[in-house]
Scaffold this active site. Structure first.
Site, PDB file in Angstrom:
ATOM      1  N   PHE A 140      61.259  48.047  15.675  1.00 26.82           N
ATOM      2  CA  PHE A 140      60.395  47.217  14.826  1.00 26.82           C
ATOM      3  C   PHE A 140      60.987  45.816  14.771  1.00 26.82           C
ATOM      4  O   PHE A 140      62.108  45.644  14.290  1.00 26.82           O
ATOM      5  CB  PHE A 140      60.366  47.859  13.437  1.00 26.82           C
ATOM      6  CG  PHE A 140      59.653  47.102  12.348  1.00 26.82           C
ATOM      7  CD1 PHE A 140      58.302  47.293  12.123  1.00 26.82           C
ATOM      8  CD2 PHE A 140      60.351  46.244  11.493  1.00 26.82           C
ATOM      9  CE1 PHE A 140      57.640  46.633  11.077  1.00 26.82           C
ATOM     10  CE2 PHE A 140      59.708  45.581  10.446  1.00 26.82           C
ATOM     11  CZ  PHE A 140      58.346  45.782  10.248  1.00 26.82           C
ATOM     12  N   GLY A 141      60.259  44.851  15.267  1.00 24.91           N
ATOM     13  CA  GLY A 141      60.794  43.495  15.345  1.00 24.91           C
ATOM     14  C   GLY A 141      60.153  42.553  14.347  1.00 24.91           C
ATOM     15  O   GLY A 141      59.043  42.055  14.583  1.00 24.91           O
ATOM     16  N   LEU A 142      60.851  42.323  13.237  1.00 26.92           N
ATOM     17  CA  LEU A 142      60.371  41.357  12.245  1.00 26.92           C
ATOM     18  C   LEU A 142      61.391  40.221  12.085  1.00 26.92           C
ATOM     19  O   LEU A 142      61.054  39.054  12.190  1.00 26.92           O
ATOM     20  CB  LEU A 142      60.126  42.058  10.899  1.00 26.92           C
ATOM     21  CG  LEU A 142      59.622  41.155   9.765  1.00 26.92           C
ATOM     22  CD1 LEU A 142      58.231  40.605  10.076  1.00 26.92           C
ATOM     23  CD2 LEU A 142      59.576  41.933   8.441  1.00 26.92           C
ATOM     24  N   SER A 149      65.318  36.861   5.318  1.00 23.78           N
ATOM     25  CA  SER A 149      64.663  37.166   4.044  1.00 23.78           C
ATOM     26  C   SER A 149      63.287  36.523   3.941  1.00 23.78           C
ATOM     27  O   SER A 149      62.480  36.922   3.096  1.00 23.78           O
ATOM     28  CB  SER A 149      65.541  36.691   2.875  1.00 23.78           C
ATOM     29  OG  SER A 149      66.773  37.371   2.896  1.00 23.78           O
ATOM     30  N   TRP A 173      68.797  41.671  15.086  1.00 21.97           N
ATOM     31  CA  TRP A 173      69.163  42.792  14.220  1.00 21.97           C
ATOM     32  C   TRP A 173      68.141  43.928  14.303  1.00 21.97           C
ATOM     33  O   TRP A 173      67.702  44.432  13.278  1.00 21.97           O
ATOM     34  CB  TRP A 173      69.273  42.359  12.749  1.00 21.97           C
ATOM     35  CG  TRP A 173      70.372  41.417  12.453  1.00 21.97           C
ATOM     36  CD1 TRP A 173      70.253  40.144  11.996  1.00 21.97           C
ATOM     37  CD2 TRP A 173      71.772  41.663  12.595  1.00 21.97           C
ATOM     38  NE1 TRP A 173      71.479  39.575  11.857  1.00 21.97           N
ATOM     39  CE2 TRP A 173      72.437  40.497  12.215  1.00 21.97           C
ATOM     40  CE3 TRP A 173      72.522  42.758  13.032  1.00 21.97           C
ATOM     41  CZ2 TRP A 173      73.831  40.382  12.236  1.00 21.97           C
ATOM     42  CZ3 TRP A 173      73.894  42.647  13.055  1.00 21.97           C
ATOM     43  CH2 TRP A 173      74.529  41.478  12.653  1.00 21.97           C
ATOM     44  N   CYS A 250      54.691  48.143   5.979  1.00 22.46           N
ATOM     45  CA  CYS A 250      55.613  49.020   6.736  1.00 22.46           C
ATOM     46  C   CYS A 250      56.949  49.116   6.011  1.00 22.46           C
ATOM     47  O   CYS A 250      57.550  50.189   5.905  1.00 22.46           O
ATOM     48  CB  CYS A 250      55.863  48.474   8.138  1.00 22.46           C
ATOM     49  SG  CYS A 250      54.401  48.258   9.140  1.00 22.46           S
ATOM     50  N   GLU A 375      66.152  45.779   5.243  1.00 17.69           N
ATOM     51  CA  GLU A 375      64.908  46.148   4.536  1.00 17.69           C
ATOM     52  C   GLU A 375      64.802  45.429   3.192  1.00 17.69           C
ATOM     53  O   GLU A 375      64.353  45.994   2.205  1.00 17.69           O
ATOM     54  CB  GLU A 375      64.843  47.653   4.296  1.00 17.69           C
ATOM     55  CG  GLU A 375      64.964  48.476   5.545  1.00 17.69           C
ATOM     56  CD  GLU A 375      63.638  48.674   6.230  1.00 17.69           C
ATOM     57  OE1 GLU A 375      62.605  48.297   5.647  1.00 17.69           O
ATOM     58  OE2 GLU A 375      63.642  49.172   7.357  1.00 17.69           O
ATOM     59  N   PHE A 395      61.500  33.174  -5.342  1.00 15.01           N
ATOM     60  CA  PHE A 395      62.040  33.145  -3.980  1.00 15.01           C
ATOM     61  C   PHE A 395      62.260  31.722  -3.481  1.00 15.01           C
ATOM     62  O   PHE A 395      63.125  31.452  -2.682  1.00 15.01           O
ATOM     63  CB  PHE A 395      61.076  33.830  -2.993  1.00 15.01           C
ATOM     64  CG  PHE A 395      60.768  35.241  -3.374  1.00 15.01           C
ATOM     65  CD1 PHE A 395      61.700  36.242  -3.146  1.00 15.01           C
ATOM     66  CD2 PHE A 395      59.562  35.565  -3.962  1.00 15.01           C
ATOM     67  CE1 PHE A 395      61.425  37.541  -3.498  1.00 15.01           C
ATOM     68  CE2 PHE A 395      59.285  36.859  -4.317  1.00 15.01           C
ATOM     69  CZ  PHE A 395      60.212  37.863  -4.097  1.00 15.01           C
TER      70      PHE A 395
END
Ligand SMILES: Cc1cc2nc3c(=O)[nH]c(=O)nc-3n(C[C@H](O)[C@H](O)[C@H](O)COP(=O)(O)OP(=O)(O)OC[C@H]3O[C@@H](n4cnc5c(N)ncnc54)[C@H](O)[C@@H]3O)c2cc1C
Length: 396
Positions: A140-142, A149, A173, A250, A375, A395
């Site tokens: 999974f590439g985010l 973040s 990562w 996800c 995560e 944020f």
């Protein structure tokens, strides 16, 4: 002298009789995964971690025991189980090792789930049964080198041509990437909307360099995803995914599993420390006889019991489709911090032996240093809760 939770050693610790809340099916699933972990993971995992090797032979075995996609419908190879069963599977695998649970979480929650939730029927039938069996491994590439973040700022992007999409950028990562057969990749289209693409190994311009020298999750394989003018077929776009909400959904799935998984690591540390404290003699008595050691054990059991209740209730809400992102953040944040603290305390109870590979504690401790960051970091989950409480996102 036996205490209540010691008598049911196959389910320890269960100080509040939480087993009564689980169905016979939940208990059966837990028992079979626990047995698998004891026979297939525990005997090899320390050596894998010391050598920094991913035990790839376990991937089809995870498929055989139904660890990949437990809540997905059986027609796609899933287990048709509920979310409490899914949580118990994560708990038992992470009792063995957080890196093994990471592999399973990524495959189940971050690869199979988005293909199920956002994919076309053709994509589901093409990929899900082979991912469920472990014939295929996904990633999974985010996260990107400059955007962790804050994934909304991602730079990986694609343009549309007549025949295909052309993808450029990189991800960092990425669990499983160096061995993955396919990647669910999040990238911006020409309008700046975040979309999901299935990128397959072998596509020209797609490489997956491994990240070496980690001190954490050493038995899990981590790498990059690099895209240089990769031609992605148009049928590989996930049609139902539009905007950041899709990858964040996800992450909710995966974070839910992590909340349960961290419990497993904490339980293993607690059990190891409890047994060691009863056996280890100093000053002519078992160290378990000393009040300061008892304090550590009592606080561990208290925190594990609270976290078990959080997980069980969150599982009920998830089964009812009512678990919110903020509720999942609370559980992930609390349980991973709880497990990390218990690992540190357990390591102290073992004295010098606590730093060796003779016991699993130092490995759990180092693994959890990643789990507390990936995560969504510990602090980002706090900010998610802060925004929920106040209505003011802090944020930015
Ligand atoms: C072993 C491992 C496996 C991973 N697997 C995957 C994977 O499979 N797929 C994937 O996409 N990603 C994966 N990740 C990436 C992981 O999700 C990111 O590391 C994480 O989201 C944090 O991003 P970052 O490392 O860039 O840290 P940064 O975002 O740079 O954060 C650094 C620090 O700044 C703090 N910070 C950042 N913004 C704020 C703010 N607004 N307010 C307060 N503090 C802030 C953070 O809390 C943190 O303490 C993995 C990471 C690791 C370590």
């Amino acid at each position: 002298m036996q205490t209540r939770h010691l008598q049911t050693s196959s389910q320890t610790p269960d100080f509040y009789g939480i087993d009564d809340l689980f169905t016979p099916e939940h208990q059966l699933v837990r028992a079979s995964v626990r047995e698998f972990v004891q026979h297939e993971i525990c005997p090899i995992i320390e050596s894998c971690a010391q050598r920094g090797e991913f035990p790839a032979h376990l991937v089809p075995k995870f498929g055989q025991i139904g660890a990949f996609g437990p809540p997905l419908p059986t027609e796609y190879g899933g287990g048709g189980l509920d979310y409490i069963a899914y949580g118990l599977i994560a708990q038992e695998i992470e009792r063995g090792d957080s890196g093994m649970r990471s592999t399973v979480s990524v495959q189940s929650s971050l690869v199979m789930w988005p293909i199920f939730a956002f994919g076309s029927e053709e994509q589901r039938l093409k990929y899900l049964p082979r991912l469920a069996s472990g014939e295929l491994l996904g990633c999974f590439g985010l996260t990107e080198p400059d955007h962790g973040s804050n994934p909304a700022a991602m730079q990986t992007s694609f343009i549309e041509t007549r025949d295909h999409y052309i993808l450029n950028g990189s991800k960092l990562w990425i669990t499983n990437s160096p061995l993955a057969d396919l990647a669910v990749v999040w990238a911006k289209n020409e309008q700046g909307r975040i979309k999901g693409l299935i990128v397959e190994r072998g596509m020209e311009g797609f490489t997956t360099p491994e990240i070496h020298n980690k001190w954490s999750l050493r038995a899990s394989i981590t790498g990059e995803l690099v895209f240089q003018d990769v031609k992605v077929p148009k049928e590989n776009l996930l049609p139902g995914a539009d905007g950041l909400r899709a990858p964040l959904a996800c992450l909710d799935q995966a974070r839910y599993g992590i909340a349960w998984g961290a419990l497993g690591a904490a339980m293993d540390c607690y059990e190891t420390a409890r047994r060691y404290a009863l056996e280890r003699q100093q000053f002519g008595r078992p160290i378990a006889a000393f009040q300061l050691v008892q304090k550590k054990l009592a606080e561990m059991l208290t925190e594990i019991t609270k976290a078990q209740l959080v997980c069980w209730r969150l599982g009920v809400l998830k089964n009812e489709g009512r678990a919110t992102t903020a509720q999942i953040s609370l559980a992930k944040r609390n349980n991973v911090e709880m497990a990390l603290h218990i690992a540190r305390e357990a390591r102290q109870i073992l004295g010098g032996m606590g730093i060796t590979g003779e016991y699993p504690i130092m490995r759990h401790l180092m693994n959890l240093e990643s789990v507390v960051t990936y995560e969504g970091t510990h602090d980002i989950h706090l900010l998610i809760l802060g925004a929920e409480i106040t209505g003011i996102p802090a944020f930015k």
